[in-house]
Design a protein around this motif. Structure first.
Motif, PDB file in Angstrom:
ATOM      1  N   LEU A 116     -16.434   4.758 -13.508  1.00 29.43           N
ATOM      2  CA  LEU A 116     -17.684   4.510 -14.235  1.00 29.43           C
ATOM      3  C   LEU A 116     -18.338   3.213 -13.775  1.00 29.43           C
ATOM      4  O   LEU A 116     -19.563   3.124 -13.691  1.00 29.43           O
ATOM      5  CB  LEU A 116     -17.408   4.452 -15.743  1.00 29.43           C
ATOM      6  CG  LEU A 116     -17.099   5.794 -16.414  1.00 29.43           C
ATOM      7  CD1 LEU A 116     -16.531   5.590 -17.809  1.00 29.43           C
ATOM      8  CD2 LEU A 116     -18.348   6.658 -16.475  1.00 29.43           C
ATOM      9  N   ALA A 154     -12.128   3.936 -15.764  1.00 27.26           N
ATOM     10  CA  ALA A 154     -13.188   2.948 -15.991  1.00 27.26           C
ATOM     11  C   ALA A 154     -13.786   2.476 -14.671  1.00 27.26           C
ATOM     12  O   ALA A 154     -14.989   2.223 -14.583  1.00 27.26           O
ATOM     13  CB  ALA A 154     -12.636   1.762 -16.776  1.00 27.26           C
ATOM     14  N   ALA A 200      -6.473   4.082 -17.813  1.00 33.80           N
ATOM     15  CA  ALA A 200      -7.731   3.732 -18.467  1.00 33.80           C
ATOM     16  C   ALA A 200      -8.655   2.996 -17.494  1.00 33.80           C
ATOM     17  O   ALA A 200      -9.843   3.315 -17.375  1.00 33.80           O
ATOM     18  CB  ALA A 200      -7.462   2.858 -19.698  1.00 33.80           C
ATOM     19  N   PHE A 201      -8.088   2.022 -16.770  1.00 36.13           N
ATOM     20  CA  PHE A 201      -8.929   1.242 -15.868  1.00 36.13           C
ATOM     21  C   PHE A 201      -9.291   2.018 -14.606  1.00 36.13           C
ATOM     22  O   PHE A 201     -10.313   1.742 -13.982  1.00 36.13           O
ATOM     23  CB  PHE A 201      -8.263  -0.094 -15.534  1.00 36.13           C
ATOM     24  CG  PHE A 201      -8.430  -1.109 -16.631  1.00 36.13           C
ATOM     25  CD1 PHE A 201      -9.635  -1.779 -16.789  1.00 36.13           C
ATOM     26  CD2 PHE A 201      -7.409  -1.367 -17.531  1.00 36.13           C
ATOM     27  CE1 PHE A 201      -9.813  -2.697 -17.807  1.00 36.13           C
ATOM     28  CE2 PHE A 201      -7.573  -2.285 -18.556  1.00 36.13           C
ATOM     29  CZ  PHE A 201      -8.775  -2.955 -18.694  1.00 36.13           C
TER      30      PHE A 201
END
Lengths: 285, 265
Positions: A257, A254, A250-251
Protein backbone atom coordinates in the motif's frame (compact mmCIF):
# COMPACT_ATOMS: atom_id res chain seq x y z
CA UNK A 1 38.94 43.19 2.10
CA UNK A 2 36.41 40.80 0.65
CA UNK A 3 33.08 40.63 2.48
CA UNK A 4 32.53 37.33 4.22
CA UNK A 5 28.96 37.10 3.03
CA UNK A 6 27.68 38.03 -0.37
CA UNK A 7 25.42 41.11 -0.11
CA UNK A 8 21.80 40.03 -0.08
CA UNK A 9 18.64 41.73 -1.21
CA UNK A 10 16.34 43.39 1.32
CA UNK A 11 13.82 40.56 1.10
CA UNK A 12 16.36 37.78 1.59
CA UNK A 13 16.63 36.14 4.99
CA UNK A 14 19.85 36.25 6.99
CA UNK A 15 21.99 33.19 6.11
CA UNK A 16 21.75 31.99 9.70
CA UNK A 17 17.96 32.25 9.61
CA UNK A 18 18.00 30.23 6.42
CA UNK A 19 20.08 27.49 7.99
CA UNK A 20 17.99 27.32 11.16
CA UNK A 21 14.62 27.33 9.38
CA UNK A 22 15.78 24.78 6.81
CA UNK A 23 17.07 22.55 9.60
CA UNK A 24 13.76 22.82 11.49
CA UNK A 25 11.78 21.97 8.35
CA UNK A 26 14.01 19.06 7.41
CA UNK A 27 14.03 17.57 10.93
CA UNK A 28 10.25 17.93 11.21
CA UNK A 29 9.67 16.25 7.85
CA UNK A 30 12.20 13.53 8.66
CA UNK A 31 10.59 12.77 12.02
CA UNK A 32 6.97 12.90 10.97
CA UNK A 33 7.02 11.77 7.34
CA UNK A 34 10.23 9.98 6.36
CA UNK A 35 10.70 7.84 9.46
CA UNK A 36 7.17 6.36 9.46
CA UNK A 37 7.57 5.56 5.77
CA UNK A 38 10.99 3.97 6.34
CA UNK A 39 9.56 1.98 9.25
CA UNK A 40 7.02 0.31 6.95
CA UNK A 41 9.68 -1.13 4.66
CA UNK A 42 12.18 -1.87 7.41
CA UNK A 43 9.63 -3.84 9.45
CA UNK A 44 8.42 -5.70 6.35
CA UNK A 45 11.97 -6.88 5.69
CA UNK A 46 12.85 -7.49 9.35
CA UNK A 47 12.97 -11.26 8.75
CA UNK A 48 14.24 -11.09 5.18
CA UNK A 49 12.73 -11.01 1.69
CA UNK A 50 11.36 -14.56 1.82
CA UNK A 51 9.25 -13.93 4.91
CA UNK A 52 7.82 -10.76 3.36
CA UNK A 53 7.12 -12.50 0.06
CA UNK A 54 5.48 -15.46 1.80
CA UNK A 55 3.19 -13.07 3.67
CA UNK A 56 2.14 -11.48 0.38
CA UNK A 57 1.31 -14.76 -1.36
CA UNK A 58 -0.59 -16.22 1.59
CA UNK A 59 -4.17 -17.04 0.50
CA UNK A 60 -5.73 -14.46 2.86
CA UNK A 61 -3.41 -11.75 1.55
CA UNK A 62 -4.21 -12.61 -2.07
CA UNK A 63 -7.94 -12.54 -1.27
CA UNK A 64 -7.51 -9.12 0.32
CA UNK A 65 -5.62 -7.80 -2.70
CA UNK A 66 -8.30 -9.18 -5.03
CA UNK A 67 -11.11 -7.60 -2.99
CA UNK A 68 -9.35 -4.23 -2.90
CA UNK A 69 -8.94 -4.28 -6.69
CA UNK A 70 -12.60 -5.24 -7.21
CA UNK A 71 -13.83 -2.48 -4.89
CA UNK A 72 -11.69 0.16 -6.62
CA UNK A 73 -12.74 -1.12 -10.06
CA UNK A 74 -16.40 -0.49 -9.17
CA UNK A 75 -16.16 2.67 -7.04
CA UNK A 76 -13.65 4.69 -9.07
CA UNK A 77 -15.39 4.56 -12.49
CA UNK A 78 -18.76 5.38 -10.91
CA UNK A 79 -17.30 8.41 -9.14
CA UNK A 80 -15.56 9.39 -12.36
CA UNK A 81 -18.84 9.40 -14.28
CA UNK A 82 -20.43 11.37 -11.44
CA UNK A 83 -17.54 13.86 -11.44
CA UNK A 84 -17.91 14.44 -15.19
CA UNK A 85 -21.69 14.87 -14.95
CA UNK A 86 -21.48 17.18 -11.94
CA UNK A 87 -18.77 19.38 -13.41
CA UNK A 88 -20.58 19.55 -16.77
CA UNK A 89 -23.77 20.90 -15.23
CA UNK A 90 -22.00 23.18 -12.73
CA UNK A 91 -19.48 24.66 -15.18
CA UNK A 92 -21.50 24.89 -18.37
CA UNK A 93 -24.90 26.06 -17.09
CA UNK A 94 -26.34 28.67 -14.74
CA UNK A 95 -28.95 27.58 -12.27
CA UNK A 96 -30.23 28.40 -8.80
CA UNK A 97 -28.55 26.64 -5.90
CA UNK A 98 -25.31 25.98 -7.76
CA UNK A 99 -23.14 27.02 -4.80
CA UNK A 100 -25.15 24.82 -2.47
CA UNK A 101 -24.68 21.88 -4.85
CA UNK A 102 -20.91 22.40 -4.89
CA UNK A 103 -20.86 22.54 -1.07
CA UNK A 104 -22.96 19.36 -0.82
CA UNK A 105 -20.58 17.52 -3.15
CA UNK A 106 -17.74 18.37 -0.75
CA UNK A 107 -19.50 16.95 2.33
CA UNK A 108 -17.83 13.52 2.32
CA UNK A 109 -14.39 15.15 2.67
CA UNK A 110 -15.36 16.71 5.97
CA UNK A 111 -17.14 13.69 7.45
CA UNK A 112 -15.23 11.28 9.67
CA UNK A 113 -14.54 7.97 7.86
CA UNK A 114 -16.21 6.09 10.69
CA UNK A 115 -19.37 8.18 10.29
CA UNK A 116 -19.23 7.46 6.53
CA UNK A 117 -19.45 3.75 7.29
CA UNK A 118 -21.97 4.21 10.08
CA UNK A 119 -24.59 5.79 7.82
CA UNK A 120 -24.82 2.63 5.71
CA UNK A 121 -25.03 0.38 8.76
CA UNK A 122 -27.99 2.48 9.93
CA UNK A 123 -29.73 1.85 6.59
CA UNK A 124 -28.73 -1.68 5.65
CA UNK A 125 -27.56 -3.17 8.98
CA UNK A 126 -29.63 -5.77 10.83
CA UNK A 127 -31.34 -3.09 12.94
CA UNK A 128 -31.25 -0.53 10.16
CA UNK A 129 -34.10 0.94 8.10
CA UNK A 130 -34.08 -1.84 5.54
CA UNK A 131 -32.29 -4.48 7.62
CA UNK A 132 -35.28 -6.76 8.19
CA UNK A 133 -36.49 -6.63 4.58
CA UNK A 134 -33.06 -7.37 3.22
CA UNK A 135 -32.71 -10.28 5.60
CA UNK A 136 -36.08 -11.70 4.55
CA UNK A 137 -34.96 -11.60 0.93
CA UNK A 138 -31.53 -13.02 1.71
CA UNK A 139 -29.68 -9.93 0.49
CA UNK A 140 -26.48 -9.04 2.31
CA UNK A 141 -25.11 -5.51 2.02
CA UNK A 142 -23.42 -4.89 5.35
CA UNK A 143 -20.57 -7.34 6.08
CA UNK A 144 -20.43 -8.01 2.31
CA UNK A 145 -19.08 -6.54 -0.92
CA UNK A 146 -21.92 -4.04 -1.61
CA UNK A 147 -21.44 -2.32 1.75
CA UNK A 148 -17.70 -2.05 1.23
CA UNK A 149 -18.24 -0.57 -2.24
CA UNK A 150 -20.84 1.92 -0.94
CA UNK A 151 -18.60 3.10 1.93
CA UNK A 152 -15.68 3.47 -0.50
CA UNK A 153 -17.86 5.43 -2.93
CA UNK A 154 -18.89 7.75 -0.11
CA UNK A 155 -15.38 8.63 1.04
CA UNK A 156 -14.02 9.04 -2.51
CA UNK A 157 -17.14 10.80 -3.78
CA UNK A 158 -15.79 14.36 -4.32
CA UNK A 159 -12.32 13.61 -5.75
CA UNK A 160 -13.00 13.82 -9.50
CA UNK A 161 -15.72 16.48 -9.27
CA UNK A 162 -13.52 18.72 -7.14
CA UNK A 163 -10.69 18.62 -9.69
CA UNK A 164 -12.94 19.22 -12.69
CA UNK A 165 -15.37 21.87 -11.43
CA UNK A 166 -12.86 24.76 -10.99
CA UNK A 167 -11.03 23.89 -14.22
CA UNK A 168 -14.14 23.59 -16.38
CA UNK A 169 -15.54 26.77 -14.85
CA UNK A 170 -12.32 28.58 -15.80
CA UNK A 171 -12.47 27.20 -19.34
CA UNK A 172 -15.97 28.59 -19.80
CA UNK A 173 -18.39 27.39 -22.44
CA UNK A 174 -17.27 29.18 -25.65
CA UNK A 175 -15.71 26.14 -27.29
CA UNK A 176 -18.70 23.92 -26.56
CA UNK A 177 -21.12 26.58 -27.82
CA UNK A 178 -19.09 26.89 -31.02
CA UNK A 179 -19.17 23.13 -31.54
CA UNK A 180 -22.92 22.94 -30.95
CA UNK A 181 -23.60 25.88 -33.26
CA UNK A 182 -21.65 24.08 -35.97
CA UNK A 183 -24.03 21.18 -35.60
CA UNK A 184 -22.20 18.83 -33.24
CA UNK A 185 -24.41 16.76 -30.99
CA UNK A 186 -24.15 17.10 -27.21
CA UNK A 187 -22.37 13.78 -26.87
CA UNK A 188 -19.80 14.45 -29.58
CA UNK A 189 -19.21 17.97 -28.21
CA UNK A 190 -18.46 16.42 -24.85
CA UNK A 191 -16.24 13.72 -26.34
CA UNK A 192 -14.37 15.86 -28.90
CA UNK A 193 -14.19 19.24 -27.14
CA UNK A 194 -14.68 19.01 -23.39
CA UNK A 195 -12.95 15.73 -22.64
CA UNK A 196 -9.65 16.59 -24.40
CA UNK A 197 -9.59 19.90 -22.51
CA UNK A 198 -9.86 18.26 -19.12
CA UNK A 199 -8.11 14.93 -19.68
CA UNK A 200 -5.12 15.61 -17.41
CA UNK A 201 -7.25 17.01 -14.63
CA UNK A 202 -9.52 13.99 -14.97
CA UNK A 203 -6.52 11.67 -14.70
CA UNK A 204 -5.33 13.63 -11.67
CA UNK A 205 -8.69 13.26 -9.94
CA UNK A 206 -8.97 9.58 -10.82
CA UNK A 207 -5.45 8.98 -9.49
CA UNK A 208 -6.26 10.49 -6.10
CA UNK A 209 -9.67 8.83 -6.04
CA UNK A 210 -8.09 5.43 -6.69
CA UNK A 211 -5.41 5.87 -4.03
CA UNK A 212 -8.02 6.68 -1.43
CA UNK A 213 -10.36 3.91 -2.62
CA UNK A 214 -7.66 1.27 -2.26
CA UNK A 215 -6.40 2.63 1.05
CA UNK A 216 -9.63 3.49 2.85
CA UNK A 217 -9.74 1.99 6.31
CA UNK A 218 -12.16 3.61 8.76
CA UNK A 219 -15.33 3.59 6.65
CA UNK A 220 -14.69 0.12 5.27
CA UNK A 221 -13.83 -1.19 8.73
CA UNK A 222 -17.34 -0.30 9.97
CA UNK A 223 -19.19 -2.11 7.17
CA UNK A 224 -16.87 -5.03 6.52
CA UNK A 225 -17.31 -7.30 9.53
CA UNK A 226 -13.72 -8.49 9.09
CA UNK A 227 -14.50 -11.86 7.59
CA UNK A 228 -11.09 -13.22 6.61
CA UNK A 229 -10.73 -14.11 2.98
CA UNK A 230 -14.18 -12.66 2.23
CA UNK A 231 -14.60 -9.06 3.38
CA UNK A 232 -11.07 -8.05 4.35
CA UNK A 233 -9.59 -5.43 2.04
CA UNK A 234 -5.84 -4.81 2.12
CA UNK A 235 -5.94 -2.13 4.84
CA UNK A 236 -8.24 -4.33 6.95
CA UNK A 237 -5.94 -7.30 6.42
CA UNK A 238 -3.07 -5.15 7.68
CA UNK A 239 -5.05 -4.51 10.86
CA UNK A 240 -5.93 -8.20 11.33
CA UNK A 241 -2.31 -9.31 10.94
CA UNK A 242 -1.02 -6.52 13.18
CA UNK A 243 -3.47 -7.34 15.95
CA UNK A 244 -2.41 -10.99 15.57
CA UNK A 245 1.23 -9.95 16.24
CA UNK A 246 2.16 -11.07 12.71
CA UNK A 247 4.23 -7.94 12.20
CA UNK A 248 6.17 -9.06 9.12
CA UNK A 249 2.94 -9.96 7.35
CA UNK A 250 1.20 -6.75 8.40
CA UNK A 251 4.09 -4.59 7.23
CA UNK A 252 4.56 -6.60 4.03
CA UNK A 253 0.96 -5.88 2.97
CA UNK A 254 1.38 -2.32 4.29
CA UNK A 255 4.48 -1.83 2.14
CA UNK A 256 2.45 -2.75 -0.96
CA UNK A 257 0.00 0.00 0.00
CA UNK A 258 2.89 2.36 0.74
CA UNK A 259 4.31 1.69 -2.73
CA UNK A 260 0.91 2.50 -4.20
CA UNK A 261 1.01 5.78 -2.26
CA UNK A 262 4.53 6.57 -3.53
CA UNK A 263 3.60 5.82 -7.14
CA UNK A 264 0.52 8.02 -6.73
CA UNK A 265 2.62 10.85 -5.32
CA UNK A 266 5.16 10.50 -8.14
CA UNK A 267 2.51 10.59 -10.87
CA UNK A 268 0.72 13.43 -9.12
CA UNK A 269 3.90 15.52 -8.97
CA UNK A 270 4.60 14.69 -12.60
CA UNK A 271 1.14 15.87 -13.62
CA UNK A 272 1.48 19.05 -11.55
CA UNK A 273 4.84 19.79 -13.10
CA UNK A 274 4.19 18.79 -16.70
CA UNK A 275 0.58 19.87 -17.13
CA UNK A 276 0.30 22.67 -14.57
CA UNK A 277 -1.85 24.76 -16.90
CA UNK A 278 -4.19 21.93 -17.74
CA UNK A 279 -5.12 20.87 -14.23
CA UNK A 280 -7.01 23.02 -11.78
CA UNK A 281 -5.46 26.36 -10.92
CA UNK A 282 -5.20 25.35 -7.26
CA UNK A 283 -2.31 22.98 -8.01
CA UNK A 284 0.02 25.39 -9.74
CA UNK A 285 3.05 25.98 -7.59
CA UNK B 1 -26.24 23.78 -24.97
CA UNK B 2 -27.57 20.25 -24.53
CA UNK B 3 -27.18 17.88 -21.62
CA UNK B 4 -28.31 20.08 -18.75
CA UNK B 5 -31.29 18.04 -17.67
CA UNK B 6 -29.45 14.76 -17.89
CA UNK B 7 -26.26 15.87 -16.13
CA UNK B 8 -28.06 17.73 -13.33
CA UNK B 9 -30.54 14.87 -12.91
CA UNK B 10 -27.79 12.27 -12.67
CA UNK B 11 -25.75 14.47 -10.30
CA UNK B 12 -28.68 15.00 -7.95
CA UNK B 13 -29.70 11.35 -8.04
CA UNK B 14 -26.20 10.07 -7.33
CA UNK B 15 -25.56 12.73 -4.67
CA UNK B 16 -28.81 11.84 -2.92
CA UNK B 17 -28.33 8.09 -3.13
CA UNK B 18 -24.72 7.99 -1.92
CA UNK B 19 -24.49 10.99 0.40
CA UNK B 20 -27.69 12.81 1.33
CA UNK B 21 -30.12 9.98 2.09
CA UNK B 22 -27.54 8.03 4.16
CA UNK B 23 -26.72 11.18 6.12
CA UNK B 24 -30.43 11.74 6.72
CA UNK B 25 -30.63 8.19 8.06
CA UNK B 26 -27.93 9.10 10.56
CA UNK B 27 -29.51 12.37 11.60
CA UNK B 28 -32.94 10.79 12.19
CA UNK B 29 -31.77 7.71 14.04
CA UNK B 30 -30.83 8.82 17.58
CA UNK B 31 -34.15 10.62 18.20
CA UNK B 32 -35.85 7.30 18.91
CA UNK B 33 -34.19 7.79 22.30
CA UNK B 34 -35.93 11.14 22.77
CA UNK B 35 -34.09 14.33 23.55
CA UNK B 36 -33.26 13.23 27.10
CA UNK B 37 -32.07 9.82 25.89
CA UNK B 38 -29.89 11.47 23.27
CA UNK B 39 -28.47 13.83 25.87
CA UNK B 40 -27.83 10.97 28.33
CA UNK B 41 -26.06 9.05 25.56
CA UNK B 42 -23.61 11.82 24.66
CA UNK B 43 -22.93 12.90 28.25
CA UNK B 44 -21.82 9.48 29.49
CA UNK B 45 -18.43 9.91 31.19
CA UNK B 46 -16.77 7.62 28.65
CA UNK B 47 -18.18 9.62 25.73
CA UNK B 48 -17.23 12.93 27.31
CA UNK B 49 -13.69 11.69 27.94
CA UNK B 50 -13.44 10.60 24.30
CA UNK B 51 -14.76 13.94 23.04
CA UNK B 52 -12.35 15.80 25.30
CA UNK B 53 -9.42 13.75 24.01
CA UNK B 54 -10.47 14.07 20.35
CA UNK B 55 -10.90 17.85 20.54
CA UNK B 56 -7.91 18.47 22.82
CA UNK B 57 -5.43 16.36 20.89
CA UNK B 58 -6.73 17.74 17.57
CA UNK B 59 -6.32 21.32 18.79
CA UNK B 60 -2.75 20.71 19.97
CA UNK B 61 -1.85 18.87 16.77
CA UNK B 62 -3.34 21.65 14.64
CA UNK B 63 -1.41 24.28 16.63
CA UNK B 64 1.85 22.35 16.18
CA UNK B 65 1.12 22.03 12.46
CA UNK B 66 0.36 25.73 12.10
CA UNK B 67 3.85 26.58 13.40
CA UNK B 68 5.88 23.88 11.68
CA UNK B 69 3.70 24.01 8.58
CA UNK B 70 4.51 27.71 8.25
CA UNK B 71 8.24 26.95 8.55
CA UNK B 72 7.99 24.18 5.95
CA UNK B 73 6.07 26.43 3.54
CA UNK B 74 8.54 29.28 4.06
CA UNK B 75 11.49 27.01 3.31
CA UNK B 76 9.75 25.44 0.29
CA UNK B 77 8.70 28.75 -1.25
CA UNK B 78 11.57 31.10 -0.39
CA UNK B 79 14.70 28.95 -0.34
CA UNK B 80 16.45 26.92 -3.00
CA UNK B 81 18.04 23.65 -2.04
CA UNK B 82 18.77 20.30 -3.69
CA UNK B 83 15.95 17.77 -3.45
CA UNK B 84 13.32 20.47 -3.00
CA UNK B 85 10.92 18.83 -5.44
CA UNK B 86 11.11 15.55 -3.52
CA UNK B 87 10.49 17.25 -0.16
CA UNK B 88 7.60 19.12 -1.76
CA UNK B 89 6.05 15.89 -3.06
CA UNK B 90 6.65 14.16 0.27
CA UNK B 91 4.48 16.68 2.10
CA UNK B 92 1.46 15.00 0.48
CA UNK B 93 2.41 11.60 1.91
CA UNK B 94 -0.24 11.74 4.66
CA UNK B 95 -2.90 12.30 1.96
CA UNK B 96 -1.69 9.36 -0.08
CA UNK B 97 -0.59 6.84 2.53
CA UNK B 98 -3.50 4.67 3.72
CA UNK B 99 -4.29 5.58 7.31
CA UNK B 100 -3.91 2.02 8.59
CA UNK B 101 -0.38 1.92 7.16
CA UNK B 102 0.47 5.21 8.84
CA UNK B 103 -1.09 3.88 12.02
CA UNK B 104 0.98 0.71 12.34
CA UNK B 105 4.13 2.55 11.18
CA UNK B 106 3.78 5.27 13.83
CA UNK B 107 2.94 2.64 16.41
CA UNK B 108 6.10 0.63 15.61
CA UNK B 109 8.19 3.79 15.46
CA UNK B 110 7.12 5.03 18.89
CA UNK B 111 6.78 1.63 20.60
CA UNK B 112 9.16 1.17 23.57
CA UNK B 113 11.56 -0.76 21.28
CA UNK B 114 11.04 1.47 18.22
CA UNK B 115 13.53 3.84 16.53
CA UNK B 116 12.06 6.85 18.32
CA UNK B 117 10.25 5.10 21.15
CA UNK B 118 13.43 3.62 22.66
CA UNK B 119 15.34 6.91 23.09
CA UNK B 120 12.17 8.65 24.26
CA UNK B 121 11.60 5.90 26.82
CA UNK B 122 15.15 6.43 28.10
CA UNK B 123 14.32 10.10 28.50
CA UNK B 124 11.24 9.09 30.48
CA UNK B 125 8.66 10.02 27.82
CA UNK B 126 6.02 7.51 26.81
CA UNK B 127 4.35 8.28 23.48
CA UNK B 128 2.84 5.04 22.21
CA UNK B 129 -0.38 3.96 23.93
CA UNK B 130 -0.86 7.38 25.60
CA UNK B 131 -2.66 10.61 24.56
CA UNK B 132 0.72 11.83 23.22
CA UNK B 133 0.54 9.03 20.68
CA UNK B 134 -2.84 10.35 19.54
CA UNK B 135 -1.26 13.79 19.07
CA UNK B 136 1.66 12.40 17.06
CA UNK B 137 -0.73 10.64 14.67
CA UNK B 138 -2.86 13.76 14.31
CA UNK B 139 0.21 15.90 13.58
CA UNK B 140 1.13 13.44 10.82
CA UNK B 141 -2.33 13.54 9.29
CA UNK B 142 -2.75 17.34 9.49
CA UNK B 143 0.53 18.69 8.10
CA UNK B 144 -0.39 18.75 4.39
CA UNK B 145 -3.56 20.73 5.07
CA UNK B 146 -1.56 23.65 6.48
CA UNK B 147 1.23 23.43 3.88
CA UNK B 148 -0.97 23.02 0.81
CA UNK B 149 -3.33 25.82 1.86
CA UNK B 150 -0.56 28.28 2.62
CA UNK B 151 1.85 27.47 -0.20
CA UNK B 152 0.06 29.14 -3.15
CA UNK B 153 -0.65 32.26 -1.08
CA UNK B 154 2.97 32.71 -0.01
CA UNK B 155 4.11 32.06 -3.60
CA UNK B 156 1.81 34.79 -4.89
CA UNK B 157 2.70 37.25 -2.13
CA UNK B 158 4.35 40.28 -3.73
CA UNK B 159 7.67 41.30 -2.26
CA UNK B 160 6.99 45.02 -2.81
CA UNK B 161 5.62 45.52 0.69
CA UNK B 162 8.61 43.70 2.19
CA UNK B 163 11.01 45.89 0.22
CA UNK B 164 9.16 49.00 1.32
CA UNK B 165 9.36 47.88 4.95
CA UNK B 166 13.09 47.24 4.57
CA UNK B 167 13.77 50.67 3.01
CA UNK B 168 11.84 52.26 5.88
CA UNK B 169 14.31 50.65 8.26
CA UNK B 170 12.35 47.67 9.51
CA UNK B 171 14.36 44.65 10.59
CA UNK B 172 13.61 41.34 8.90
CA UNK B 173 11.78 40.13 12.01
CA UNK B 174 9.66 43.29 12.14
CA UNK B 175 8.83 42.90 8.47
CA UNK B 176 7.81 39.31 9.06
CA UNK B 177 5.60 40.12 12.06
CA UNK B 178 4.03 43.33 10.75
CA UNK B 179 3.92 42.79 6.98
CA UNK B 180 4.14 39.13 6.01
CA UNK B 181 2.30 37.39 8.86
CA UNK B 182 -0.83 39.62 8.66
CA UNK B 183 -1.25 38.79 4.98
CA UNK B 184 -0.78 35.07 5.62
CA UNK B 185 -2.85 34.90 8.82
CA UNK B 186 -6.33 34.25 7.33
CA UNK B 187 -4.98 31.45 5.12
CA UNK B 188 -2.94 30.02 7.97
CA UNK B 189 -6.13 29.98 10.03
CA UNK B 190 -7.97 28.22 7.19
CA UNK B 191 -5.30 25.53 6.90
CA UNK B 192 -5.16 25.04 10.66
CA UNK B 193 -8.94 24.72 10.86
CA UNK B 194 -8.88 22.12 8.06
CA UNK B 195 -6.20 20.16 9.90
CA UNK B 196 -8.26 20.35 13.09
CA UNK B 197 -11.48 19.25 11.39
CA UNK B 198 -9.74 16.30 9.77
CA UNK B 199 -8.05 15.33 13.05
CA UNK B 200 -11.31 15.20 15.03
CA UNK B 201 -12.70 12.52 12.72
CA UNK B 202 -9.47 10.64 12.09
CA UNK B 203 -9.51 6.93 12.90
CA UNK B 204 -7.02 4.67 11.11
CA UNK B 205 -3.76 6.42 11.88
CA UNK B 206 -4.72 6.90 15.54
CA UNK B 207 -6.10 3.63 16.86
CA UNK B 208 -2.89 1.61 16.60
CA UNK B 209 -0.70 4.06 18.49
CA UNK B 210 -3.39 5.20 20.94
CA UNK B 211 -3.68 2.01 22.97
CA UNK B 212 -7.43 2.75 23.23
CA UNK B 213 -7.70 2.76 27.03
CA UNK B 214 -11.27 3.79 27.98
CA UNK B 215 -11.35 7.23 29.62
CA UNK B 216 -7.65 7.80 28.79
CA UNK B 217 -6.70 7.28 25.16
CA UNK B 218 -9.97 6.32 23.47
CA UNK B 219 -10.97 8.61 20.58
CA UNK B 220 -14.56 9.43 19.66
CA UNK B 221 -14.70 7.60 16.29
CA UNK B 222 -13.55 4.39 18.00
CA UNK B 223 -16.41 4.71 20.47
CA UNK B 224 -18.86 4.66 17.53
CA UNK B 225 -17.36 1.36 16.39
CA UNK B 226 -17.56 -0.07 19.91
CA UNK B 227 -21.24 0.91 20.16
CA UNK B 228 -21.93 -0.71 16.80
CA UNK B 229 -20.25 -3.92 17.90
CA UNK B 230 -22.61 -3.92 20.89
CA UNK B 231 -25.52 -3.44 18.42
CA UNK B 232 -26.30 -0.12 20.16
CA UNK B 233 -27.22 1.60 16.88
CA UNK B 234 -28.99 4.55 18.50
CA UNK B 235 -26.01 5.20 20.80
CA UNK B 236 -23.60 5.01 17.87
CA UNK B 237 -25.85 7.32 15.86
CA UNK B 238 -26.01 9.83 18.74
CA UNK B 239 -22.22 10.16 18.80
CA UNK B 240 -22.23 10.16 14.99
CA UNK B 241 -24.67 13.08 14.93
CA UNK B 242 -22.43 15.08 17.28
CA UNK B 243 -19.45 14.44 15.00
CA UNK B 244 -21.48 15.27 11.90
CA UNK B 245 -22.54 18.54 13.55
CA UNK B 246 -18.90 19.40 14.12
CA UNK B 247 -18.09 18.55 10.48
CA UNK B 248 -20.90 20.73 9.17
CA UNK B 249 -19.87 23.57 11.44
CA UNK B 250 -16.36 23.47 10.02
CA UNK B 251 -17.54 23.01 6.43
CA UNK B 252 -19.64 26.18 6.59
CA UNK B 253 -17.18 28.12 8.75
CA UNK B 254 -14.40 27.35 6.27
CA UNK B 255 -16.59 28.32 3.32
CA UNK B 256 -17.31 31.60 5.10
CA UNK B 257 -13.64 32.12 5.85
CA UNK B 258 -12.70 31.52 2.20
CA UNK B 259 -15.35 33.98 1.04
CA UNK B 260 -14.05 36.54 3.53
CA UNK B 261 -10.46 36.06 2.34
CA UNK B 262 -11.65 36.39 -1.25
CA UNK B 263 -13.39 39.67 -0.47
CA UNK B 264 -10.25 41.10 1.16
CA UNK B 265 -8.17 40.67 -1.97
Amino acid sequence: MKPLIRPRSATDDHPLTKIVLSAVAVVFIALFLVMPLATVFSEALAKGWEAARDALIAPDALDAIRLTLIVAAIAVPLNMVFGLAASWCVAKFDFKGKNLLVTLIDIPFSVSPVVSGLVYVLIFGLQGWLGQDLRDHGIKIIFALPGIVLATMFVTFPFVARELIPLMTDQGRDEEEAAVSLGASGWSTFRRVTLPNVKWALLYGVLLCNARAMGEFGAVSVVSGHIRGLTDTMPLHVEVLYNDYQYVGAFAVASLLAMLALVTLGLKSLLEWRFAGEIAATHKH
Amino acid sequence: MPGFGFSLGFTLFYLSAIVLVPLAALIIRPWELGWSGFWAEITQPRVLAALKLSFGASAIAAAVNSIFGLVVVWVLVRYRFPGKRIVDALVDLPFALPTAVAGIALSALYAPNGWLGAPLEQAGVKVAYTPYGVMVALIFIGLPFVVRTLQPVLSDLSRDAEEAAATLGATRMQTFRRVILPSLAPTLLTGTAMAFARAVGEYGSVIFIAGNLPMVSEITPLLIIIKLQEYDYAGAAAIGVVMLGVSFFFLFALNGLQAWIGSRR
